[in-house]
Design an enzyme around this catalytic site. Structure first.
Site, PDB file in Angstrom:
ATOM      1  NE  ARG A 104      -3.955   0.544   1.919  1.00 24.53           N
ATOM      2  CZ  ARG A 104      -5.201   0.717   2.386  1.00 24.53           C
ATOM      3  NH1 ARG A 104      -5.440   1.619   3.328  1.00 24.53           N
ATOM      4  NH2 ARG A 104      -6.199  -0.001   1.917  1.00 24.53           N
ATOM      5  CG  HIS A 138      -8.491   0.015  -3.072  1.00 18.30           C
ATOM      6  ND1 HIS A 138      -7.732  -1.062  -2.671  1.00 18.30           N
ATOM      7  CD2 HIS A 138      -9.171   0.417  -1.959  1.00 18.30           C
ATOM      8  CE1 HIS A 138      -7.936  -1.276  -1.386  1.00 18.30           C
ATOM      9  NE2 HIS A 138      -8.814  -0.401  -0.931  1.00 18.30           N
ATOM     10  CD  GLN A 147     -13.003  -1.664  -1.129  1.00 16.97           C
ATOM     11  OE1 GLN A 147     -12.217  -1.483  -0.220  1.00 16.97           O
ATOM     12  NE2 GLN A 147     -14.223  -2.135  -0.916  1.00 16.97           N
ATOM     13  CG  ASP A 202     -13.720   6.312  -1.370  1.00 20.10           C
ATOM     14  OD1 ASP A 202     -13.713   6.204  -0.123  1.00 20.10           O
ATOM     15  OD2 ASP A 202     -12.671   6.262  -2.059  1.00 20.10           O
ATOM     16  CB  CYS A 230     -14.361   1.284  -0.295  1.00 19.61           C
ATOM     17  SG  CYS A 230     -13.838   2.999  -0.188  1.00 19.61           S
ATOM     18  NE  ARG A 237     -11.181  -5.180   0.536  1.00 19.60           N
ATOM     19  CZ  ARG A 237     -10.449  -4.142   0.932  1.00 19.60           C
ATOM     20  NH1 ARG A 237     -10.956  -3.199   1.672  1.00 19.60           N
ATOM     21  NH2 ARG A 237      -9.175  -4.033   0.559  1.00 19.60           N
TER      22      ARG A 237
HETATM   23  N1  NVA Z   1     -10.110   6.750  -1.639  1.00 21.86           N
HETATM   24  C1  NVA Z   1      -9.754   6.336  -0.297  1.00 21.86           C
HETATM   25  C2  NVA Z   1      -9.965   4.874  -0.144  1.00 21.86           C
HETATM   26  C3  NVA Z   1      -9.652   4.325   1.220  1.00 21.86           C
HETATM   27  C4  NVA Z   1      -9.858   2.863   1.307  1.00 21.86           C
HETATM   28  C5  NVA Z   1      -8.317   6.711  -0.010  1.00 21.86           C
HETATM   29  O1  NVA Z   1      -7.468   6.504  -0.890  1.00 21.86           O
HETATM   30  O2  NVA Z   1      -8.042   7.225   1.062  1.00 21.86           O
HETATM   31  N1   CP Z   2     -11.490   0.017   2.165  1.00 24.68           N
HETATM   32  C1   CP Z   2     -10.220  -0.065   2.608  1.00 24.68           C
HETATM   33  O1   CP Z   2      -9.292  -0.354   1.873  1.00 24.68           O
HETATM   34  O2   CP Z   2     -10.090   0.183   3.931  1.00 24.68           O
HETATM   35  P1   CP Z   2      -8.710   0.330   4.729  1.00 24.68           P
HETATM   36  O3   CP Z   2      -8.098   1.648   4.310  1.00 24.68           O
HETATM   37  O4   CP Z   2      -9.120   0.327   6.173  1.00 24.68           O
HETATM   38  O5   CP Z   2      -7.832  -0.812   4.359  1.00 24.68           O
END
Ligand code: NVA
Ligand code: CP
Length: 309
Positions: A100, A127, A130, A222, A262, A290
């Site tokens: 990540r 992502h 997801q 989101d 999500c 998930r």
């Molecule tokens: N769009 C959000 C998704 C988190 C799972 C982010 O990147 O923070």
């Molecule tokens: N939806 C998602 O990826 O959540 P986290 O940021 O908690 O992993």
């Protein structure tokens, strides 16, 4: 056999998605296959995570493997060791990596240097895990994917990009509504459009959220401020206000529409609390799913690499 990464959904076929959904179903029912027996899988995360981290760790354990969480704060990367060197070294100890990070290019660098499979646990651009588990959730609820309309309301971000790529491959009608200047990347939209055409679906991007939710089977949103965008918070909150998922907006969708997010959510910003906890919301089931989808992903990308090292 050369290793294979999961960096985005671009190279993934409809047949592969079908396999993953069926496999996730097996795992959700309690399937006890152990394709990662004796494997160690690293999770190197530069951003925080609740769902992705924990569901991947548990998925690895359930598949007989051993997860090793590697916060960027504890890696020599923090002191300047290059990604390329880190990826090479870790590949000597591990059988796979879930990464990540911020810029998608950094993930590509991990993929290029690691000799074990690399799975995208979220970048600023994609992502994919997801979106794959979201397809599984939708399929479980609606018993089909082809022909369903998914309205994504809000920021044209990583989640929107992966949903576009995922929906296009299974013949869904994906309608995205975002404020001007905050839509999904036109390059991703264009290739999703072409893919959707091949599979009998469609892709459309507009500014009007009411237009997007019309006849929608799924309404998805989101956060307005993704990780790394904190400085834009004020500006974004102002621009995105008309894009809130609330009862008024939902009145324009199908009466049996499902609401997805999500997570994490900012209650009463992008989605009202009553919608989030209401009868159409499948948000927490979505989060739970998930885990079996990650088991399916790990089996296919890392379990299948048994002889690659
Ligand atoms: N769009 C959000 C998704 C988190 C799972 C982010 O990147 O923070
Ligand atoms: N939806 C998602 O990826 O959540 P986290 O940021 O908690 O992993």
């Amino acid at each position: 056999m050369s290793k294979r990464d999961l960096l985005s959904l671009d190279p993934i076929s409809a047949e592969e998605i079908e396999w993953l959904i069926l496999r996730a179903k097996v795992y959700k029912k309690g399937g006890t296959l152990q394709p990662l027996k004796g494997y160690a899988v690293g999770l190197a995360f530069e951003k925080v995570s609740t769902r992705t981290r924990v569901s991947f760790e548990v998925a690895i354990l359930r598949l007989g493997g051993h997860p090793i969480f590697l916060s960027f704060d504890d890696l020599q990367i923090k002191r300047g060791e290059p990604i390329a060197d880190t990826a090479r070294v870790l590949s000597g100890y591990l059988n796979g990596l879930v990464i990540r990070t911020y810029e998608h290019e950094k993930l590509l660098a991990w993929g290029a240097s690691a000799t074990v499979p690399v799975i995208n646990g979220l970048t600023d651009r994609h992502h994919p895990c997801q979106a794959l588990s979201d397809l599984f959730t939708i399929y479980e609820r609606k018993k089909k994917l082809k022909g369903l309309k998914l309205a994504y309301i809000g920021d044209g971000n990583n989640v929107a990009h992966s949903l576009l790529e995922a929906g296009a491959r299974v013949g869904m009608k994906v309608a995205v509504a975002s404020p001007k200047g905050f839509g999904p990347d036109p390059e991703i939209v264009k290739s999703a459009e072409e893919m959707a055409k091949k599979h009998g679906g469609s892709v459309s991007v507009e500014e009007d959220p009411y237009w997007a939710v019309e006849e929608a089977d799924i309404v998805y949103t989101d956060v307005w401020v993704s990780m790394g965008q904190e400085k834009e918070k004020q500006k974004r909150e102002k621009r995105f206000k008309p894009y809130q998922i609330n009862q008024t907006l939902l009145a324009s969708a199908r009466p049996d529409c499902l609401v997805m997010h999500c997570l994490p959510a900012n209650r009463d910003e992008e989605i009202t609390s009553d919608v989030m906890d209401g009868p159409r919301s499948i948000i927490f089931e979505q989060a739970e799913n998930r885990l079996p989808m990650h088991q399916a992903i790990l089996e296919r990308w890392i379990g299948a690499q048994k002889d690659s090292k």
